[in-house]
Design a protein around this motif. Sequence first.
Motif, PDB file in Angstrom:
ATOM      1  N   MET A   1      28.379  76.762 -13.123  1.00  0.00           N
ATOM      2  CA  MET A   1      27.096  77.181 -12.599  1.00  0.00           C
ATOM      3  C   MET A   1      26.259  75.957 -12.236  1.00  0.00           C
ATOM      4  N   PRO A   2      25.676  75.907 -11.023  1.00  0.00           N
ATOM      5  CA  PRO A   2      24.833  74.766 -10.675  1.00  0.00           C
ATOM      6  C   PRO A   2      23.593  74.726 -11.546  1.00  0.00           C
ATOM      7  N   GLY A   3      23.098  73.514 -11.811  1.00  0.00           N
ATOM      8  CA  GLY A   3      21.894  73.372 -12.601  1.00  0.00           C
ATOM      9  C   GLY A   3      20.652  73.652 -11.781  1.00  0.00           C
ATOM     10  N   MET A   4      19.493  73.483 -12.426  1.00  0.00           N
ATOM     11  CA  MET A   4      18.231  73.790 -11.749  1.00  0.00           C
ATOM     12  C   MET A   4      17.999  72.897 -10.534  1.00  0.00           C
ATOM     13  N   ARG A   5      18.323  71.624 -10.653  1.00  0.00           N
ATOM     14  CA  ARG A   5      18.097  70.716  -9.537  1.00  0.00           C
ATOM     15  C   ARG A   5      18.952  71.111  -8.332  1.00  0.00           C
ATOM     16  N   GLU A   6      20.220  71.409  -8.568  1.00  0.00           N
ATOM     17  CA  GLU A   6      21.112  71.806  -7.481  1.00  0.00           C
ATOM     18  C   GLU A   6      20.654  73.125  -6.856  1.00  0.00           C
ATOM     19  N   ALA A   7      20.197  74.053  -7.712  1.00  0.00           N
ATOM     20  CA  ALA A   7      19.711  75.337  -7.204  1.00  0.00           C
ATOM     21  C   ALA A   7      18.460  75.145  -6.353  1.00  0.00           C
ATOM     22  N   PHE A   8      17.583  74.253  -6.776  1.00  0.00           N
ATOM     23  CA  PHE A   8      16.376  73.954  -6.001  1.00  0.00           C
ATOM     24  C   PHE A   8      16.725  73.382  -4.637  1.00  0.00           C
ATOM     25  N   LEU A   9      17.594  72.378  -4.609  1.00  0.00           N
ATOM     26  CA  LEU A   9      17.937  71.721  -3.347  1.00  0.00           C
ATOM     27  C   LEU A   9      18.647  72.685  -2.397  1.00  0.00           C
ATOM     28  N   SER A  10      19.542  73.506  -2.928  1.00  0.00           N
ATOM     29  CA  SER A  10      20.229  74.488  -2.109  1.00  0.00           C
ATOM     30  C   SER A  10      19.242  75.493  -1.515  1.00  0.00           C
ATOM     31  N   THR A  11      18.303  75.920  -2.326  1.00  0.00           N
ATOM     32  CA  THR A  11      17.291  76.870  -1.850  1.00  0.00           C
ATOM     33  C   THR A  11      16.417  76.249  -0.774  1.00  0.00           C
ATOM     34  N   MET A  12      16.050  74.971  -0.959  1.00  0.00           N
ATOM     35  CA  MET A  12      15.222  74.306   0.044  1.00  0.00           C
ATOM     36  C   MET A  12      15.951  74.186   1.373  1.00  0.00           C
ATOM     37  N   GLU A  13      17.259  73.958   1.356  1.00  0.00           N
ATOM     38  CA  GLU A  13      18.047  73.937   2.593  1.00  0.00           C
ATOM     39  C   GLU A  13      17.864  75.253   3.343  1.00  0.00           C
ATOM     40  N   GLN A  14      17.948  76.354   2.609  1.00  0.00           N
ATOM     41  CA  GLN A  14      17.803  77.672   3.226  1.00  0.00           C
ATOM     42  C   GLN A  14      16.382  77.903   3.719  1.00  0.00           C
ATOM     43  N   VAL A  15      15.408  77.562   2.881  1.00  0.00           N
ATOM     44  CA  VAL A  15      14.006  77.836   3.221  1.00  0.00           C
ATOM     45  C   VAL A  15      13.569  77.058   4.449  1.00  0.00           C
ATOM     46  N   LEU A  16      14.016  75.821   4.568  1.00  0.00           N
ATOM     47  CA  LEU A  16      13.644  75.018   5.731  1.00  0.00           C
ATOM     48  C   LEU A  16      14.152  75.640   7.023  1.00  0.00           C
ATOM     49  N   ASP A  17      15.305  76.306   6.946  1.00  0.00           N
ATOM     50  CA  ASP A  17      15.827  77.004   8.123  1.00  0.00           C
ATOM     51  C   ASP A  17      15.084  78.307   8.389  1.00  0.00           C
ATOM     52  N   GLU A  18      14.560  78.911   7.331  1.00  0.00           N
ATOM     53  CA  GLU A  18      13.933  80.232   7.446  1.00  0.00           C
ATOM     54  C   GLU A  18      12.453  80.177   7.814  1.00  0.00           C
ATOM     55  N   ASP A  19      11.723  79.201   7.287  1.00  0.00           N
ATOM     56  CA  ASP A  19      10.261  79.214   7.368  1.00  0.00           C
ATOM     57  C   ASP A  19       9.737  77.915   7.988  1.00  0.00           C
ATOM     58  N   PRO A  20       9.249  77.952   9.214  1.00  0.00           N
ATOM     59  CA  PRO A  20       8.765  76.732   9.874  1.00  0.00           C
ATOM     60  C   PRO A  20       7.481  76.178   9.263  1.00  0.00           C
ATOM     61  N   ARG A  21       6.877  76.921   8.365  1.00  0.00           N
ATOM     62  CA  ARG A  21       5.657  76.435   7.715  1.00  0.00           C
ATOM     63  C   ARG A  21       5.965  75.470   6.570  1.00  0.00           C
ATOM     64  N   VAL A  22       7.177  75.513   6.022  1.00  0.00           N
ATOM     65  CA  VAL A  22       7.537  74.733   4.841  1.00  0.00           C
ATOM     66  C   VAL A  22       7.982  73.328   5.241  1.00  0.00           C
ATOM     67  N   ALA A  23       7.469  72.345   4.497  1.00  0.00           N
ATOM     68  CA  ALA A  23       7.902  70.957   4.649  1.00  0.00           C
ATOM     69  C   ALA A  23       8.230  70.402   3.272  1.00  0.00           C
ATOM     70  N   VAL A  24       9.128  69.433   3.229  1.00  0.00           N
ATOM     71  CA  VAL A  24       9.501  68.778   1.969  1.00  0.00           C
ATOM     72  C   VAL A  24       9.110  67.311   2.063  1.00  0.00           C
ATOM     73  N   VAL A  25       8.431  66.822   1.038  1.00  0.00           N
ATOM     74  CA  VAL A  25       8.029  65.423   0.987  1.00  0.00           C
ATOM     75  C   VAL A  25       8.735  64.777  -0.201  1.00  0.00           C
ATOM     76  N   LEU A  26       9.445  63.683   0.039  1.00  0.00           N
ATOM     77  CA  LEU A  26      10.277  63.025  -0.966  1.00  0.00           C
ATOM     78  C   LEU A  26       9.869  61.568  -1.112  1.00  0.00           C
ATOM     79  N   ALA A  27      10.215  61.006  -2.256  1.00  0.00           N
ATOM     80  CA  ALA A  27      10.038  59.571  -2.493  1.00  0.00           C
ATOM     81  C   ALA A  27      11.398  58.986  -2.891  1.00  0.00           C
TER      82      ALA A  27
END
Length: 299
Positions: A1-27
């Motif tokens: 089972m993927p951990g929380m971090r992997e689940a978050f990143l996978s979900t963000m991949e999907q959300v970025l394709d689904e919702d043009p309002r969402v942006a991700v800011v990284l350091a």
Amino acid sequence: MPGMREAFLSTMEQVLDEDPRVAVVLADISAASLEAARRRHPDRVINVGIREQALVGVAGGLALAGMRPVVHTFPSFLVERPYEQVKLDLTHQGAGAVLVSWGGSYDMSTAGRTHQSPGDVALLDTIPGWTVHVPGHPDEAVALLRDALSGDDTVYLRLSAQSNARPHPGPGLQAMRAGRRGVVLAVGPMLDRVLAATEDLDVTVLYAKTVRPFDAATLRTAVAETGVADVVLVEPYLAGTSAHQVSEALVEVPHRLRALGTRRDAEVRRYGDVADHDLAHHLDEASITAALKDFLRAT
């Protein structure tokens, strides 16, 4: 089972394709994992480099421009280092964002104190209006993330490498076990070890994955049904972080409270794995069991 971090990143991949309002800011942190998403959406996957103050400031600007920014790094670099920007560029400006940390209090146990942040939730508690989620399972993390993205408020999602065996969907405080000698409130990844520690104890166990706002009504009901106003709070961060919430919820009820969490009396300076840190902070199953028995014995 993927951990929380992997689940978050996978979900963000999907959300970025689904919702043009969402942006991700990284350091820099997790930038490689979102490289494919950045190529598809170069204007909405933004890596500012190791500039944590700019990380939050950019998110504030995106929010004021109508975007829904998700800001991600380790908690010490997301809450502690850019605290002033969290306070001013987000809260004071009324700019909503979803801050998503990974690493908990000491998941990166061998990285030293720079990568450990047991005080992150307590620090956010000094700023009004934040919703704080502390999921105990990757499935809970995904559901809480998607719910947070649908709004415009300020949300902190605290992810950890530590996890319970199964998810417990649903809002508010959830009753895991009923008893008559007191109430034990387990937060996020603490649930499974609390259930194991209380297996032979006649106590009610409540589970919280959302700690702000605090579900005072359910706690009051549990205390009334138990008939004993003895509460033990078990949190995966600074001991007593939610003690004021418990006391406020029971302000009209004479009660006793024992708060368990990472230590306030001393800084753990030795390296070791997560289990070693659990022992040092008395958050392992045996230590929790001993603390509960001592507390209940004093009734």
